[in-house]
Scaffold this motif. Sequence first.
Motif, PDB file in Angstrom:
ATOM      1  N   SER A 122       0.863  -1.174   0.000  1.00 16.22           N
ATOM      2  CA  SER A 122       0.000   0.000   0.000  1.00 16.22           C
ATOM      3  C   SER A 122       0.903   1.229   0.000  1.00 16.22           C
ATOM      4  CB  SER A 122      -0.944   0.018   1.210  1.00 16.22           C
ATOM      5  OG  SER A 122      -0.212   0.057   2.415  1.00 16.22           O
ATOM      6  N   GLU A 123       0.447   2.260  -0.691  1.00 14.43           N
ATOM      7  CA  GLU A 123       1.181   3.518  -0.697  1.00 14.43           C
ATOM      8  C   GLU A 123       0.611   4.351   0.437  1.00 14.43           C
ATOM      9  OE1 GLU A 123       2.900   6.781  -3.884  1.00 14.43           O
ATOM     10  OE2 GLU A 123       1.110   5.634  -4.427  1.00 14.43           O
ATOM     11  N   THR A 124       1.338   4.404   1.553  1.00 13.65           N
ATOM     12  CA  THR A 124       0.840   5.065   2.760  1.00 13.65           C
ATOM     13  C   THR A 124       0.814   6.585   2.605  1.00 13.65           C
ATOM     14  OG1 THR A 124       3.065   4.965   3.720  1.00 13.65           O
ATOM     15  CG2 THR A 124       1.525   3.189   4.281  1.00 13.65           C
ATOM     16  N   GLU A 125       1.709   7.083   1.808  1.00 15.97           N
ATOM     17  CA  GLU A 125       1.706   8.476   1.374  1.00 15.97           C
ATOM     18  C   GLU A 125       2.503   8.485   0.082  1.00 15.97           C
ATOM     19  OE1 GLU A 125       5.236  10.558   3.878  1.00 15.97           O
ATOM     20  OE2 GLU A 125       3.433  10.080   5.018  1.00 15.97           O
ATOM     21  N   LYS A 126       2.410   9.545  -0.669  1.00 18.15           N
ATOM     22  CA  LYS A 126       3.060   9.569  -1.987  1.00 18.15           C
ATOM     23  C   LYS A 126       4.545   9.227  -1.859  1.00 18.15           C
ATOM     24  CE  LYS A 126       3.539  12.431  -6.117  1.00 18.15           C
ATOM     25  NZ  LYS A 126       3.683  11.308  -6.964  1.00 18.15           N
ATOM     26  N   GLY A 127       4.947   8.150  -2.562  1.00 14.08           N
ATOM     27  CA  GLY A 127       6.341   7.749  -2.593  1.00 14.08           C
ATOM     28  C   GLY A 127       6.799   6.892  -1.426  1.00 14.08           C
ATOM     29  N   ASN A 128       5.879   6.527  -0.535  1.00 11.98           N
ATOM     30  CA  ASN A 128       6.212   5.732   0.645  1.00 11.98           C
ATOM     31  C   ASN A 128       5.337   4.485   0.632  1.00 11.98           C
ATOM     32  OD1 ASN A 128       6.623   4.743   3.300  1.00 11.98           O
ATOM     33  ND2 ASN A 128       7.061   6.820   4.013  1.00 11.98           N
ATOM     34  N   TYR A 129       5.960   3.296   0.590  1.00 12.83           N
ATOM     35  CA  TYR A 129       5.236   2.050   0.395  1.00 12.83           C
ATOM     36  C   TYR A 129       5.433   1.097   1.568  1.00 12.83           C
ATOM     37  CZ  TYR A 129       5.048   3.754  -4.379  1.00 12.83           C
ATOM     38  OH  TYR A 129       4.838   4.528  -5.491  1.00 12.83           O
ATOM     39  N   LEU A 130       4.344   0.514   2.017  1.00 14.66           N
ATOM     40  CA  LEU A 130       4.355  -0.494   3.064  1.00 14.66           C
ATOM     41  C   LEU A 130       4.077  -1.847   2.424  1.00 14.66           C
ATOM     42  CD1 LEU A 130       4.321  -1.377   6.075  1.00 14.66           C
ATOM     43  CD2 LEU A 130       1.866  -0.881   6.044  1.00 14.66           C
ATOM     44  N   LEU A 131       4.939  -2.827   2.711  1.00 17.66           N
ATOM     45  CA  LEU A 131       4.770  -4.194   2.222  1.00 17.66           C
ATOM     46  C   LEU A 131       4.623  -5.086   3.455  1.00 17.66           C
ATOM     47  CD1 LEU A 131       7.031  -2.606   0.265  1.00 17.66           C
ATOM     48  CD2 LEU A 131       6.592  -4.647  -1.059  1.00 17.66           C
ATOM     49  N   PRO A 132       3.387  -5.243   3.939  1.00 15.31           N
ATOM     50  CA  PRO A 132       3.145  -5.912   5.222  1.00 15.31           C
ATOM     51  C   PRO A 132       3.686  -7.338   5.322  1.00 15.31           C
ATOM     52  CG  PRO A 132       1.139  -4.872   4.423  1.00 15.31           C
ATOM     53  CD  PRO A 132       2.155  -4.771   3.333  1.00 15.31           C
ATOM     54  N   LYS A 133       3.540  -8.122   4.274  1.00 15.30           N
ATOM     55  CA  LYS A 133       3.999  -9.514   4.332  1.00 15.30           C
ATOM     56  C   LYS A 133       5.506  -9.590   4.608  1.00 15.30           C
ATOM     57  CE  LYS A 133       4.252 -13.782   1.647  1.00 15.30           C
ATOM     58  NZ  LYS A 133       4.056 -14.391   0.337  1.00 15.30           N
ATOM     59  N   LEU A 134       6.254  -8.659   4.043  1.00 11.98           N
ATOM     60  CA  LEU A 134       7.704  -8.624   4.229  1.00 11.98           C
ATOM     61  C   LEU A 134       8.133  -7.829   5.464  1.00 11.98           C
ATOM     62  CD1 LEU A 134       8.805  -8.046   0.529  1.00 11.98           C
ATOM     63  CD2 LEU A 134       8.763 -10.207   1.800  1.00 11.98           C
ATOM     64  N   LYS A 135       7.188  -7.097   6.038  1.00 13.80           N
ATOM     65  CA  LYS A 135       7.450  -6.226   7.193  1.00 13.80           C
ATOM     66  C   LYS A 135       8.505  -5.169   6.858  1.00 13.80           C
ATOM     67  CE  LYS A 135       6.023  -9.552  10.664  1.00 13.80           C
ATOM     68  NZ  LYS A 135       6.441 -10.360  11.798  1.00 13.80           N
ATOM     69  N   ILE A 136       8.284  -4.511   5.721  1.00 17.71           N
ATOM     70  CA  ILE A 136       9.197  -3.444   5.301  1.00 17.71           C
ATOM     71  C   ILE A 136       8.425  -2.227   4.810  1.00 17.71           C
ATOM     72  CG2 ILE A 136      11.025  -5.055   4.649  1.00 17.71           C
ATOM     73  CD1 ILE A 136      10.364  -4.424   1.672  1.00 17.71           C
ATOM     74  N   THR A 137       9.127  -1.119   4.810  1.00 13.74           N
ATOM     75  CA  THR A 137       8.678   0.120   4.184  1.00 13.74           C
ATOM     76  C   THR A 137       9.836   0.602   3.317  1.00 13.74           C
ATOM     77  OG1 THR A 137       7.249   0.770   6.011  1.00 13.74           O
ATOM     78  CG2 THR A 137       8.032   2.525   4.631  1.00 13.74           C
ATOM     79  N   ILE A 138       9.505   1.061   2.113  1.00 18.21           N
ATOM     80  CA  ILE A 138      10.510   1.707   1.266  1.00 18.21           C
ATOM     81  C   ILE A 138       9.967   3.067   0.857  1.00 18.21           C
ATOM     82  CG2 ILE A 138      11.591  -0.430   0.472  1.00 18.21           C
ATOM     83  CD1 ILE A 138      10.014  -0.211  -2.141  1.00 18.21           C
ATOM     84  N   ALA A 139      10.867   4.014   0.665  1.00 22.98           N
ATOM     85  CA  ALA A 139      10.431   5.370   0.324  1.00 22.98           C
ATOM     86  C   ALA A 139      11.372   5.973  -0.711  1.00 22.98           C
ATOM     87  CB  ALA A 139      10.404   6.246   1.572  1.00 22.98           C
TER      88      ALA A 139
END
Length: 165
Positions: A122-139
């Motif tokens: 999910s894109e939690t805010e523009k350019g910031n992504y949460l990947l729950p299954k992997l337990k990561i966030t990338i921005a």
Amino acid sequence: MDIEYLPNKGFILNSVKIEWNSERNSVREKIGKKYKEDDRTIDVAQFFDGDESMNIHQKRDIYENLNSKNDMIFLNYNKDNKLTELEVHSGFSILIDNIRLDFGNEISDFIKQFEKNGIEYSETEKGNYLLPKLKITIADSESIGGDGTGLSYFYAASDISHLTE
């Protein structure tokens, strides 16, 4: 240099496996490099009728220039000095299930690769992504105050419930 991220387990840094919930001193010994201890209390009691139990206690070690001049990671610990989070700010390639995340490369390309592998995001805010299954966030750089849409931040944790609530 590479960091291999192992979802739900930890990560491999410089060929050394570091697992979630490892003791802080043990992690420091395994890494064997100079670090800056950056423990602090963030006073938020004023927002909770003076309740000091609501203050945020941050425990982290900052590692810079582990293998190259511009690399930087933060290792965050809980109140019992157990490793709970990894933040990567620059200088590393991060390998996750045969997907290599290189800082500066287009973040949307990484999202497409995850999508192709069936990883929801999910894109939690523009350019910031949460990947729950992997337990990561990338921005991307723009979402954290810089310019452009290249990867600029990687966050992994043993528990991401604080991000999904």
